[in-house]
Design an enzyme around this catalytic site. Structure first.
Site, mmCIF file in Angstrom:
data_model
loop_
_atom_site.group_PDB
_atom_site.id
_atom_site.type_symbol
_atom_site.label_atom_id
_atom_site.label_comp_id
_atom_site.label_asym_id
_atom_site.label_seq_id
_atom_site.Cartn_x
_atom_site.Cartn_y
_atom_site.Cartn_z
ATOM 1 N N CYS A 1 0.838 -1.203 0.000
ATOM 2 C CA CYS A 1 0.000 0.000 0.000
ATOM 3 C C CYS A 1 0.871 1.251 0.000
ATOM 4 O O CYS A 1 1.578 1.509 -0.945
ATOM 5 C CB CYS A 1 -0.958 -0.050 1.186
ATOM 6 S SG CYS A 1 -2.348 1.058 0.984
ATOM 7 N N GLU B 1 -0.643 -8.280 5.551
ATOM 8 C CA GLU B 1 -0.620 -8.326 7.021
ATOM 9 C C GLU B 1 -2.030 -8.351 7.601
ATOM 10 O O GLU B 1 -2.195 -8.659 8.782
ATOM 11 C CB GLU B 1 0.189 -7.155 7.585
ATOM 12 C CG GLU B 1 -0.508 -5.798 7.617
ATOM 13 C CD GLU B 1 -0.507 -5.073 6.270
ATOM 14 O OE1 GLU B 1 -0.241 -5.729 5.243
ATOM 15 O OE2 GLU B 1 -0.797 -3.857 6.253
ATOM 16 N N HIS C 1 -3.106 -5.739 1.374
ATOM 17 C CA HIS C 1 -2.461 -5.771 2.693
ATOM 18 C C HIS C 1 -2.306 -7.200 3.197
ATOM 19 O O HIS C 1 -3.169 -7.686 3.928
ATOM 20 C CB HIS C 1 -3.304 -4.990 3.702
ATOM 21 C CG HIS C 1 -3.237 -3.519 3.515
ATOM 22 N ND1 HIS C 1 -2.413 -2.699 4.269
ATOM 23 C CD2 HIS C 1 -3.884 -2.692 2.658
ATOM 24 C CE1 HIS C 1 -2.549 -1.451 3.882
ATOM 25 N NE2 HIS C 1 -3.440 -1.412 2.910
#
Ligand SMILES: Nc1ncnc2c1ncn2[C@@H]1O[C@H](COP(=O)(O)OP(=O)(O)O)[C@@H](O)[C@H]1O
Ligand SMILES: [Mg+2]
Lengths: 231, 754, 81, 81
Positions: free
Chosen positions: A86, A205, A203
């Site tokens: 991002c 994560e 993302h």
């Protein structure tokens, strides 16, 4: 260790540490943007999401001047694995480690949703747990994720197998209708020519625990850990 | 007697100027008495903002005092920047909701953004890391291009600020009604987590301790902003108030959060407070007042953004992203260093004194010298007259027997699903970062949001907090007492639907002009309903906000007491969601459906009327029902639980068949045909929940033991929603796809046509 | 016909973007930079008989659509045929 | 010293903001508007001996920080003492 760079305005920095350290048991730590060097035992760098410097000028434009970024560049040029998600992808493009630029989403809105991503090239170290044609489900959340590159850069990306992920539909179909933000060629993630620098808008994560967005993101992060530890 | 000098250039202070500052003649006399002299110009400014409705709560105080605010788990009730409840493991949740209505009407993007910024500061000022936001927003009809513009702007502002700051927006409310055409509502909620023994308060203790200013520089923006805007009705002068609009700076706020949390993990500071409405003035007075101390401040030391600012402007500026704190003596350098590392200004601007006075110096002159207590603690308290609205009895009349029965239930269901108030709010929520910090178990789209709790060092716990914002303004207009009770009950029920135990609530009371006895009556009734419901459900009111004067040209909004309930789930690996998860599950209806069509969406849709009495609220039943949900989820018997609210059973059942990405698992149910079919399908009786279970017998037995009516009504599966009376022909039999399409398109189709 | 319109924040309104850029300049070693303010620039192509006809149209456009009069000012910088 | 810098998108780069404004013009009845492109404007206050000293500094600033050469062009529009 794995360095998660913390800029003022980074948001997903602690989430990245959570994913890498708490969930995937890697030795990951925050590294302050103002440090002039990466820790000497650094095996991989993660440039996290968020709004570095508020993203006020252009996303990632100011962060790339942070003192630590010079060392990140050196690290990458020496073949060390670098992953930008991002805002981190934007920083890597702004600093010239990856080609192209990320622009306002086509519909001008911020978008938060789970994206389907078609795996294309699996030549890089980041794709050790991926196979071509596979569809991953990983969240996106950004206002400026529309990937742009000039025609010759784009052609080079294709020719060199640098395109890792494209936005697609649930069954892997890639079309304008499955393009959330207007990215050229539905591009969601690319590597550099050498394959050791990977930038993507989704993302990973936020997809490492079953109850919190699934675990497809862990495939990408584990690959980074392997690459770093193998080095 | 105190001394304070007037500066050259200050206007002459007299009764007339006091009136222009919205002070009454009585308040003016009061000021003269307190000071024993004529106030200076900055002093007059201070009294005017401190005694304005927004800061003093002078109209509402008397009623708010009656609310239940304590319980064993309440660590901090109203009176501080936000309330706090213990959630076990030595942790506390800090939360509050606040309005930013008037500023958002004038400038939707920045008004909403600074609303989010303000509520975040209320949370982290107490040492908590903000982890979840909700936004409760209300507009006029979408047919009006102005309100499409306002909606777009508010959503951009909420998202623009919240996303950038890095706090997930996990839920909210979005409603439309003509009563908001001249006065939109923007209520912002935030919740933070803190170690319970590390909660910071806004007190200025320790004589001689330094007072430190940190954050953005003070500019000329927002002078008389929130205080005056929120303390008077809108008239045609709304446009002239524009210069009071402030621009939010989420990047600075993000850095401020990190710097403050870092600071509060040391023991350098003894008290800290954000500068909200009325800026530096209000925060300094509040901090000194809470501690019973005084402060002397060197105003020229305050970092300034604009040139040639006067003390009056500096004291009343509402520039955003600023904090005031009291540090331990000798720690000035350490404190300032932390802020500088995050690129923020920090300056010692004064020190704590023992004389109970606020002394403000400006280039060597004392320009303000006021005793602290009379200004803050002893601010005016009014006992405004109340009177039941003349039209109330009339609007409560509804003869249901004269209502023609619903001839086209399928058409009604599709129309209701498409209607702006009932349709999907994904268009809004998609623009919010729902995930950052990685704790979102249930985001926008659930009955309540569900957020995992992490310790500040990042260690995840098994706990999660459930949060729901609710209010049905139509019900509150028809009966503010019952309507407010219903809002408390619904928010608690939504929280319970995840499996969580409701702990405590915060509220934002949005009303019209309190000087009108009929509005004041609505307010008093709502507070009475709030208090009784909170008491009965064991969920004290730990913080809140009052927003009055929500009227334009004499026309007030419907009473809108937004309730935000917070509940605790001990083990988040066991929680229920509001969608069907598997085919072949048994559907059970908990609660009782009565012939209640008063104030319903269906009545409005079919007759255009808003009339009747809202459905009955049975708080005893509510408590039993919520206990049952909690136990059923914990026992693994309930995997889906969805509250029946606006639009009634048919709408709620349809919602259970919508997954987060599109059409989900269908359902077939049979309803016993005891009351009129339209009331069964679309009535909004409270205290009902649709549940899906794989162990129906155990659940029915559990319900029986708990004294909660429960009926097995059907099964999940297939790709249609069908609702049939026992032994009769289907009332509704529609593909989920079609229902979902109507529901999903509700906002986009109205907004995308520019 | 081509027009250029500037939209800038009103003087007393905070400019977070300019502020952040200004601060960054300092840390990047651009020492002489004292202050930065960021605004918007619009290049408008339009059909109009002449400048006199274009100006009121552009003014209305700038006021209603391109700027937010609550916090911004606009200026029609040039109109070229 | 005060300088004005324009940053605009390169001609071959799509401008969704400009396009949205253009579309809004149509539906609001501003008939003559054919195209809108949005750029950025920077007002920079700086210390420099004279224009000759300021220009290279500003050019570097614009090239390195204020614009992204992949998608944008810049122009130093004016430098005033
Ligand atoms: N402005 C908003 N921001 C975020 N989420 C919203 C907003 N408005 C509505 N939602 C979400 O949409 C869902 C439906 O809202 P609502 O109709 O008020 O639910 P309920 O009737 O269960 O209280 C909820 O999950 C709510 O959190
Ligand atoms: Mg609700």
């Amino acid at each position: 260790m794995f360095a998660v760079i913390q800029f003022p305005g980074s948001n997903d920095d602690r989430d990245m540490v959570h994913a890498m350290k708490t969930v995937l048991s890697a030795d990951a730590r925050l590294v302050w943007h103002g440090d002039s060097e990466l820790p000497s035992d650094c095996r991989g760098v993660l440039v996290p999401g968020g709004f570095s410097y508020g993203d006020y000028l252009r996303c990632g434009a100011m962060a790339r001047f942070s003192p630590v970024m010079a060392d990140v560049k050196r690290f990458a040029e020496n073949g060390g694995p670098v992953l930008g998600t991002c805002n981190g992808f934007q920083v890597l493009c702004e600093s010239g480690l990856l080609p192209g630029a990320l622009r306002r989403n086509r519909d001008l809105h911020f978008i938060c949703e789970t994206a389907s991503l078609l795996v294309e090239s699996t030549g890089s170290v980041f794709a050790s747990e991926l196979s071509p044609g596979q569809v991953l489900r990983i969240p996106i959340k950004h206002g400026e994720g529309c990937y742009f590159a000039h025609a010759d850069d784009l052609a080079a990306l294709e020719a060199n197998g640098q395109i890792v992920l494209r936005y697609c539909g649930p069954d892997g179909e890639v079309s304008e209708a499955t393009n959330p933000n207007g990215s050229l060629g539905n591009i969601a993630g690319i590597t550099n020519r050498a394959g050791n620098v990977f930038g993507l808008m989704p993302h990973p994560e936020h997809a490492v625990e079953p109850a919190f967005g699934g675990t497809d993101g862990a495939r990408l992060l584990r690959a980074l850990i392997q690459a770093g530890e193998g080095a | 007697m105190s001394e304070a000098v007037s500066l050259p250039g200050d206007p002459k202070v007299d009764e007339q100027l006091a009136r222009e500052h919205d002070l009454t003649d009585e308040e003016w006399q009061n000021i003269l008495e307190i000071l024993g002299r004529t106030p200076t110009y900055p002093e007059l400014g201070i009294f005017s903002v401190m005694w304005a409705e927004h800061c003093s709560y002078k109209s509402s105080k008397k009623h708010l005092k009656t609310l239940p605010t304590s319980a064993e788990h309440v660590l901090q009730g109203p009176g501080e920047n936000a309330g706090a409840v213990a959630i076990g493991d030595g942790l506390a949740a800090i939360f509050k909701v606040e309005s930013h209505n008037h500023p958002s009407f004038i400038e939707p993007v920045q008004g909403a953004a600074t609303g989010v910024g303000g509520i975040l500061r209320d949370i982290f000022t107490m040492g908590a890391r903000p982890v979840a936001s909700l936004d409760s927003i209300r507009f006029g009809p979408l047919e009006d291009p102005k309100h499409r513009h306002l909606l777009r702007g508010v959503v951009e502002g909420v998202g623009g600020y919240g996303n950038s700051v890095g706090v997930a927006t996990v839920g909210g409310e979005t409603q439309f009604h003509p009563c908001y055409a001249g006065n939109i509502l923007v209520n912002a909620f935030n919740l933070g987590i803190v170690e319970a023994d590390n909660i910071f308060l806004g007190t200025a203790t320790g004589v001689g301790n330094p007072v430190i200013y940190a954050g953005s520089k003070t500019g000329r923006d927002g002078i008389h902003g929130a205080s005056l805007l929120a303390s008077a009705e809108f008239g045609d002068e709304a446009d002239q108030m524009r210069p009071t609009v402030q621009v939010g700076d989420p990047f600075t706020e993000n850095c401020l959060i990190e710097a403050c949390l870092e600071l509060m993990s040391t023991d350098h500071v003894v008290g800290i407070q954000d500068m909200g409405a009325a800026g530096l003035t209000c925060s300094a007075f509040e901090m000194a007042s809470r501690a019973g101390t005084g402060i002397v401040m060197e105003l020229d030391q305050v970092p300034q953004r604009a040139a040639d600012m006067t003390p009056y402007e500096m004291l009343l500026s509402e520039s955003q992203e600023r904090m005031l704190m009291v540090a331990r003596k000798g720690r000035e350098a350490q404190v300032c260093e932390i802020f500088q590392r995050w690129g923020l200004d920090a300056m010692v601007v004064g020190r704590v004194t023992d004389d109970g006075r606020m002394k403000i110096n400006w280039h060597g002159d004392t320009v303000v010298d006021i005793p602290v207590d009379p200004v803050s603690a002893a601010a005016p308290e009014l006992d405004r007259p109340t009177q039941e609205p003349a039209a109330l009895r009339e609007r409560q009349k509804l003869d249901t027997s004269a209502l023609p029965p619903e001839e086209d239930p399928e058409g009604a269901l599709l129309a209701l699903l498409d209607s702006p108030n009932l349709c999907s709010k994904a268009w809004v929520a998609r623009q919010y970062d729902q995930l950052v910090q990685g704790n979102t178990l249930i985001g926008p789209g659930g009955d309540a949001a569900l957020v995992r709790v992490k310790r500040d060092d990042g260690t995840p716990t098994r706990k999660a907090l459930a949060i729901s914002a609710d209010c049905n303004p139509r019900w509150c207009w028809l009966d503010p007492f019952a309507g407010t009770q219903a809002a408390v009950a619904e928010s608690a029920r939504n929280v319970a639907c995840t499996g969580a135990r409701p702990l405590a609530l915060t509220n934002c009371l949005n009303f019209g002009n309190p000087e009108k006895p009929e509005i004041m009556w609505e307010f008093a009734e709502a507070v009475r309903g709030l208090g009784e419901a909170a008491e009965a459900l064991g969920t004290p009111v730990i913080s809140g906000n009052v927003s009055l004067y929500n009227e334009t040209k004499g026309s007030a909004i419907y009473p809108t007491p937004t309730i935000v309930m917070v509940g605790l789930l001990e083990d988040h690996t066991r929680h229920a969601v509001s969608q069907f998860r598997e085919a072949g599950r048994v559907i059970v209806l908990l609660g009782e459906t009565r012939e209640e069509l008063g104030g319903s969406e269906w009545l409005l849709f079919r007759t255009g009327r808003e009339a009747g009495l809202p459905p009955r609220v049975d708080l005893d039943h509510e408590r039993r029902l919520q206990g049952l949900l909690r136990e059923g989820v914990a026992a693994g018997e309930i995997e889906t639980a969805h509250d029946i609210s606006d639009g009634g059973f048919a709408v709620a059942l349809s919602e259970c068949t919508f997954s987060s990405d599109g059409p989900g698992i269908g359902a077939r149910v049979e309803l016993r045909n005891g009351i009129r079919p339209d009331a069964l399908l679309f009535g909004e009786s409270t205290g009902r929940v649709i549940v899906a279970t794989d162990s129906p017998d155990a659940l029915l037995e559990r319900a029986h033991a708990a004294g909660v009516p429960a009926a097995r009504i059907g099964e999940t599966g297939g790709d249609r929603v069908s609702i049939t009376p026992t032994g009769g022909e289907a009332w509704v039999d529609i593909p989920v796809q079609e229902l979902h399409a109507a529901w999903a398109a509700g906002l986009p189709r109205r907004l995308e046509a520019v | 016909m081509k027009a250029l319109i500037h939209v800038t924040l009103k003087p007393d309104v905070l400019d977070p973007q300019g502020k952040a850029i200004g601060a960054a300049c300092g840390s990047l070693g651009y020492e002489g930079i004292r202050d930065v303010r960021q605004g918007k620039l619009f290049e408008v192509e339009l059909d109009a008989a002449d400048e006199a006809a274009a100006r009121p149209l552009l003014a209305e456009l700038a006021d209603k659509l391109l700027s937010n009069p609550v916090i911004e000012d606009y200026e029609i910088v040039s109109i070229e045929v």
